[in-house]
Design an enzyme around this catalytic site. Structure first.
Site, mmCIF file in Angstrom:
data_model
loop_
_atom_site.group_PDB
_atom_site.id
_atom_site.type_symbol
_atom_site.label_atom_id
_atom_site.label_comp_id
_atom_site.label_asym_id
_atom_site.label_seq_id
_atom_site.Cartn_x
_atom_site.Cartn_y
_atom_site.Cartn_z
ATOM 1 N N TYR A 187 70.559 -18.110 41.156
ATOM 2 C CA TYR A 187 69.719 -17.639 40.043
ATOM 3 C C TYR A 187 70.395 -17.930 38.700
ATOM 4 O O TYR A 187 69.788 -18.490 37.784
ATOM 5 C CB TYR A 187 69.484 -16.133 40.207
ATOM 6 C CG TYR A 187 68.581 -15.522 39.168
ATOM 7 C CD1 TYR A 187 67.193 -15.635 39.269
ATOM 8 C CD2 TYR A 187 69.101 -14.815 38.084
ATOM 9 C CE1 TYR A 187 66.355 -15.064 38.316
ATOM 10 C CE2 TYR A 187 68.277 -14.244 37.131
ATOM 11 C CZ TYR A 187 66.902 -14.366 37.259
ATOM 12 O OH TYR A 187 66.079 -13.795 36.307
ATOM 13 N N SER A 244 66.687 -15.794 31.152
ATOM 14 C CA SER A 244 67.240 -14.481 31.519
ATOM 15 C C SER A 244 68.521 -14.273 30.732
ATOM 16 O O SER A 244 69.123 -15.249 30.247
ATOM 17 C CB SER A 244 67.570 -14.497 33.018
ATOM 18 O OG SER A 244 68.476 -13.455 33.351
HETATM 19 C C1 BGC Z 1 66.933 -10.213 36.626
HETATM 20 C C2 BGC Z 1 66.959 -8.710 36.904
HETATM 21 C C3 BGC Z 1 68.227 -8.094 36.346
HETATM 22 C C4 BGC Z 1 68.408 -8.496 34.897
HETATM 23 C C5 BGC Z 1 69.720 -7.960 34.320
HETATM 24 C C6 BGC Z 1 67.171 -10.468 35.172
HETATM 25 O O1 BGC Z 1 67.190 -11.829 34.925
HETATM 26 O O2 BGC Z 1 65.662 -10.721 37.001
HETATM 27 O O3 BGC Z 1 66.887 -8.484 38.296
HETATM 28 O O4 BGC Z 1 68.136 -6.679 36.435
HETATM 29 O O5 BGC Z 1 68.413 -9.897 34.780
HETATM 30 O O6 BGC Z 1 70.807 -8.194 35.145
#
Ligand code: BGC
Length: 261
Positions: free
Chosen positions: A158, A145
């Site tokens: 996360y 991410s």
């Molecule tokens: C998340 C999303 C978020 C994006 C940007 C991703 O890793 O799953 O929920 O909108 O990052 O912040």
């Protein structure tokens, strides 16, 4: 199209929906053989299977919880049993929930870590075992991410899981580079997927997120799938240990746009 993906077998975790589904369909278009892993929703997995087949690929569905070691072992084995091979492992299953960090329970922390990081590690380990034992120059892609580099208040579990994924990807890339096994990650930004559906159905929240994306729009799952097939193909043969951000510029400090600062 990436000709060398034809006939290759790919396992994709969390493939019944969202980015996983888009990748499954794209690998179908490349005429690959796809193991569609799902956790709970068999119907979504069956729908995805149909989409992969219509796109030109082969597919099976396989239920497994990526946090359970035995289930990940069976998942990876299913590709070898069904298709006689495993060439590409995509650790995509993930989850997130917002909680102020001082209120985050150990159970919530563990659930996110177990799914996003430990689950991905188990997928890497099982694929690597198969590649090493059979002398296969296999390919691993971890779904990271933008939050492997951007801190994200109220999503500490996360962000920590994705930060961990970055160094896990780099470490495994280094460890297995002499065997020509490549390990990379994709770092999506804000994408139109079910994980974000609720947030983006609110026009105010959607506009707020869009304001943080230099290219001005929420990404399409197909844009991540395009990165995945490139990383899985021999066209990226010299790329390993890299996170390919697919984020419309979100990681480029959008606060500084138009010469601010
Ligand atoms: C998340 C999303 C978020 C994006 C940007 C991703 O890793 O799953 O929920 O909108 O990052 O912040």
């Amino acid at each position: 199209m990436f000709a060398d993906l034809e006939g290759k077998a790919v396992v994709i975790t969390g493939a019944s929906t969202g980015l996983g589904q888009a990748m499954a369909v794209r690998f179908g278009k490349e005429k690959a053989k796809v193991v569609i892993n799902y956790y709970k929703n068999e119907q979504e997995a069956l729908d995805t299977k149909k989409m992969v087949e219509e796109a030109g690929g082969e597919a099976i569905i396989f239920q497994a919880d990526v946090t359970k070691e035995e289930e990940v072992i069976s998942l990876v084995q299913s590709s070898i049993k069904e298709f006689g091979r495993l060439d590409i492992m995509i650790n995509n299953a993930g989850m997130e929930n917002a909680v102020p960090s001082h209120e985050l329970s150990l159970a919530d922390w563990n659930k996110v870590m177990d799914t996003n990081l430990t689950g991905a590690f188990l997928g890497c380990r099982e694929a690597l075992k198969h590649f090493v034992e059979n002398d296969i120059q296999g390919n691993i892609i971890n779904m990271s991410s933008v939050h492997e580099m951007i801190p994200w208040p109220t999503f500490v579990h996360y962000a920590a899981s994705k930060g961990g994924m970055k160094l896990m990807t780099e470490t495994l890339a280094l460890e297995y580079a002499p065997k020509k096994i490549r390990v990379n990650a994709i770092g999506p930004g804000a994408m139109n997927t079910p994980i974000n559906a609720e947030k983006f159905s609110d026009p105010k929240q959607r506009a707020d997120v869009e304001s943080m994306i230099p290219m001005g729009y929420i990404g399409k799952p197909e844009e991540v799938a395009a990165a995945a097939v490139w990383l899985a193909s021999s066209e990226s043969s010299y790329v390993t240990g890299h996170t390919l951000f697919v984020d419309g510029g979100m990681t480029q400090y959008p606060a500084f746009m138009a010469g601010r600062g």
